[in-house]
Design a protein around this motif. Sequence first.
Motif, PDB file in Angstrom:
ATOM      1  N   UNK A  52       0.833  -1.203   0.000  1.00 31.73           N
ATOM      2  CA  UNK A  52       0.000   0.000   0.000  1.00 31.73           C
ATOM      3  C   UNK A  52       0.869   1.254   0.000  1.00 31.73           C
ATOM      4  N   UNK A  53       0.238   2.365  -0.315  1.00 32.45           N
ATOM      5  CA  UNK A  53       0.925   3.651  -0.297  1.00 32.45           C
ATOM      6  C   UNK A  53       1.414   3.961   1.118  1.00 32.45           C
ATOM      7  N   UNK A  54       0.597   3.651   2.117  1.00 32.81           N
ATOM      8  CA  UNK A  54       0.991   3.891   3.509  1.00 32.81           C
ATOM      9  C   UNK A  54       2.241   3.084   3.883  1.00 32.81           C
ATOM     10  N   UNK A  55       2.243   1.810   3.514  1.00 35.75           N
ATOM     11  CA  UNK A  55       3.383   0.956   3.852  1.00 35.75           C
ATOM     12  C   UNK A  55       4.651   1.421   3.141  1.00 35.75           C
ATOM     13  N   UNK A  56       4.532   1.761   1.861  1.00 35.37           N
ATOM     14  CA  UNK A  56       5.702   2.244   1.120  1.00 35.37           C
ATOM     15  C   UNK A  56       6.196   3.553   1.711  1.00 35.37           C
ATOM     16  N   UNK A  57       5.277   4.418   2.098  1.00 33.77           N
ATOM     17  CA  UNK A  57       5.636   5.690   2.711  1.00 33.77           C
ATOM     18  C   UNK A  57       6.485   5.477   3.962  1.00 33.77           C
ATOM     19  N   UNK A  58       6.081   4.523   4.775  1.00 30.94           N
ATOM     20  CA  UNK A  58       6.841   4.220   5.995  1.00 30.94           C
ATOM     21  C   UNK A  58       8.210   3.625   5.672  1.00 30.94           C
ATOM     22  N   UNK A  59       8.258   2.743   4.688  1.00 29.50           N
ATOM     23  CA  UNK A  59       9.519   2.081   4.332  1.00 29.50           C
ATOM     24  C   UNK A  59      10.563   3.038   3.772  1.00 29.50           C
ATOM     25  N   UNK A  60      10.126   4.015   2.984  1.00 28.44           N
ATOM     26  CA  UNK A  60      11.078   4.924   2.341  1.00 28.44           C
ATOM     27  C   UNK A  60      11.186   6.271   3.049  1.00 28.44           C
ATOM     28  N   UNK A  61      10.440   6.431   4.142  1.00 28.32           N
ATOM     29  CA  UNK A  61      10.461   7.666   4.925  1.00 28.32           C
ATOM     30  C   UNK A  61      10.164   8.886   4.054  1.00 28.32           C
ATOM     31  N   UNK A  62       9.029   8.795   3.352  1.00 26.16           N
ATOM     32  CA  UNK A  62       8.567   9.867   2.491  1.00 26.16           C
ATOM     33  C   UNK A  62       7.112  10.140   2.856  1.00 26.16           C
ATOM     34  N   UNK A  63       6.715  11.401   2.842  1.00 30.44           N
ATOM     35  CA  UNK A  63       5.334  11.716   3.220  1.00 30.44           C
ATOM     36  C   UNK A  63       4.358  11.115   2.209  1.00 30.44           C
ATOM     37  N   UNK A  64       3.155  10.838   2.692  1.00 28.56           N
ATOM     38  CA  UNK A  64       2.121  10.297   1.809  1.00 28.56           C
ATOM     39  C   UNK A  64       1.844  11.238   0.641  1.00 28.56           C
ATOM     40  N   UNK A  65       1.816  12.531   0.925  1.00 31.23           N
ATOM     41  CA  UNK A  65       1.502  13.490  -0.139  1.00 31.23           C
ATOM     42  C   UNK A  65       2.585  13.498  -1.217  1.00 31.23           C
ATOM     43  N   UNK A  66       3.853  13.464  -0.821  1.00 32.98           N
ATOM     44  CA  UNK A  66       4.935  13.446  -1.812  1.00 32.98           C
ATOM     45  C   UNK A  66       4.941  12.150  -2.608  1.00 32.98           C
ATOM     46  N   UNK A  67       4.684  11.045  -1.943  1.00 31.13           N
ATOM     47  CA  UNK A  67       4.636   9.753  -2.622  1.00 31.13           C
ATOM     48  C   UNK A  67       3.440   9.705  -3.575  1.00 31.13           C
ATOM     49  N   UNK A  68       2.326  10.277  -3.167  1.00 29.37           N
ATOM     50  CA  UNK A  68       1.137  10.323  -4.017  1.00 29.37           C
ATOM     51  C   UNK A  68       1.383  11.166  -5.264  1.00 29.37           C
ATOM     52  N   UNK A  69       2.070  12.278  -5.114  1.00 28.66           N
ATOM     53  CA  UNK A  69       2.413  13.137  -6.256  1.00 28.66           C
ATOM     54  C   UNK A  69       3.267  12.351  -7.247  1.00 28.66           C
ATOM     55  N   UNK A  70       4.209  11.594  -6.739  1.00 28.92           N
ATOM     56  CA  UNK A  70       5.052  10.776  -7.604  1.00 28.92           C
ATOM     57  C   UNK A  70       4.225   9.680  -8.276  1.00 28.92           C
TER      58      UNK A  70
END
Length: 75
Positions: A17-35
């Motif tokens: 999930x986006x949440x899990x990836x966000x935690x693994x790469x230490x990136x905010x949900x919003x920045x990961x979503x933009x990508x």
Amino acid sequence: MAIIVNLDVVMAKRKISLNELSERVDLTLSNLSILKTGKARAIRFSTLEAICKALDCQPGDILEYVNDEANGMNQ
């Protein structure tokens, strides 16, 4: 745009999930979503490296170049 982001495809294949990836790469949900949605204008190599490590993939699995002119999409 000539660069296509296939992050959502790779995430679906890895069932992450986006949440899990966000935690693994230490990136905010919003920045990961933009990508993920292809709206990012740039990506740091360190971020790309962290995503590839977390998803066990290559940069080419996430980023794809498509020649707009060859597809009749001149802008």
